[in-house]
Design an enzyme around this catalytic site. Structure first.
Site, PDB file in Angstrom:
ATOM      1  CB  SER A  43     -14.582 114.976 -11.274  1.00  9.65           C
ATOM      2  OG  SER A  43     -15.661 114.634 -11.156  1.00  9.65           O
ATOM      3  CD  GLU A 118      -7.912 119.723 -16.218  1.00 10.34           C
ATOM      4  OE1 GLU A 118      -6.993 119.449 -16.060  1.00 10.34           O
ATOM      5  OE2 GLU A 118      -9.056 118.875 -15.685  1.00 10.34           O
ATOM      6  CD  GLU A 185     -12.349 122.167  -9.701  1.00  9.03           C
ATOM      7  OE1 GLU A 185     -11.847 121.819 -10.872  1.00  9.03           O
ATOM      8  OE2 GLU A 185     -11.713 121.215  -8.438  1.00  9.03           O
TER       9      GLU A 185
END
Ligand code: KIV
Length: 274
Positions: A43, A118, A185
């Site tokens: 991020s 991920e 998430e």
């Protein structure tokens, strides 16, 4: 704190606090706040490098930021938070050999003690397995996975029973492949609660309800420093406004102040009234 310690936290019912950091300053703040884990999340591509998505950040940049984070820590080595670094887009999607090289680079050249990646497609599970068997601790990440923004957007994931079953299967697969923890998430809170109860690995939630083994937040969002925060990360304070107001005051203080107006002395004696 080491990756394996997170399982002990889970067993003892101690909630795990994970905060992101991207440089020495942010690392010092989150260490002093008592975070168990510092995530050098990709991020940072959006938060501090100004990109529109997380995709452009490179492995070299992630390592550079992780090194800065390490330099910001002030506690004795055995009391420091665990540092985990995100493997950026394309550093692990091109096969297990490339992934081992990338993750190995992170561990060799920075103070990170593990990596996060991920997804849980079959190719990703093979990568996790190879990394773990190479001695590299891996944190998984399911649900909203920002590296797949062009497929999934930033929407809440696993809203229907079929995709919930799929996500549960993927979480079990990541645990079986050897992940030491799993980020969930922006998924329904019941799903996150069920997985936290079922899995032995710690589940770290963001936008996944309170029934997880730990929580992770993007520190800049939590402090209200980013322009907009995701709906599942309300800010603790209006950091951006506070900073701008304070800095504006400082800038205004540098402007030339108007000279005090001297008392008006008539240049010619006033004419007598009579
Ligand atoms: O990159 C990041 O900061 C993350 C968190 C949102 C979990 O992956």
């Amino acid at each position: 704190m080491r990756p394996a310690d997170l399982r002990i936290c889970k067993q003892e019912g101690r909630p795990i606090a994970v905060l992101t950091a991207w440089d020495a300053l942010s690392a010092a703040l989150v260490e002093q706040a008592g975070a168990d884990v510092i995530l050098v999340g990709d991020s940072l591509a959006m938060v501090v490098l100004g990109h529109a998505t997380t995709l452009p950040v490179t492995l070299e940049e992630m390592i550079l930021h992780t090194r800065a984070v390490g330099r910001g820590l002030q506690r004795p080595a055995d009391q420091r938070p665990l540092i985990i670094t995100d493997l950026p887009f394309l550093s692990y999607q091109c096969g297990a050999d490339a992934a081992v090289a990338a993750a190995g680079q992170v561990l060799k050249d920075s103070p990170a003690a593990g990596v996060k990646l991920e997804g849980a497609e079959p190719e990703t599970l093979q990568v996790v397995d190879r990394l773990v068997r190479s001695g590299i601790p891996v944190m998984g990440h399911l649900g909203l996975t920002p590296q797949s923004v062009h497929q999934l957007g930033y929407r809440r994931q696993a809203k229907d029973p079929i995709s919930q079953e799929r996500l549960k299967r993927q979480a079990r697969d990541l645990q079986a492949a050897g992940c030491f923890a799993l980020v969930l998430e922006h998924v329904p809170q019941e799903l996150a609660a069920d997985l936290s109860a079922e899995l032995t690995l710690p589940v770290i939630g963001i936008g996944a309800g309170e029934q997880c083994d730990g929580q992770v937040r993007v520190t800049a969002d939590l402090l209200g420093l980013t322009e907009r925060q995701p709906p599942f990360c309300p800010p603790l304070l209006a950091g951006r406004e506070l900073c701008i107001t304070a800095l504006r005051g400082w800038v205004a203080g540098l402007q030339p102040q108007p000279a005090p107006t001297p008392p008006t002395t008539p240049s010619t004696p006033a004419a007598p009234h009579c």
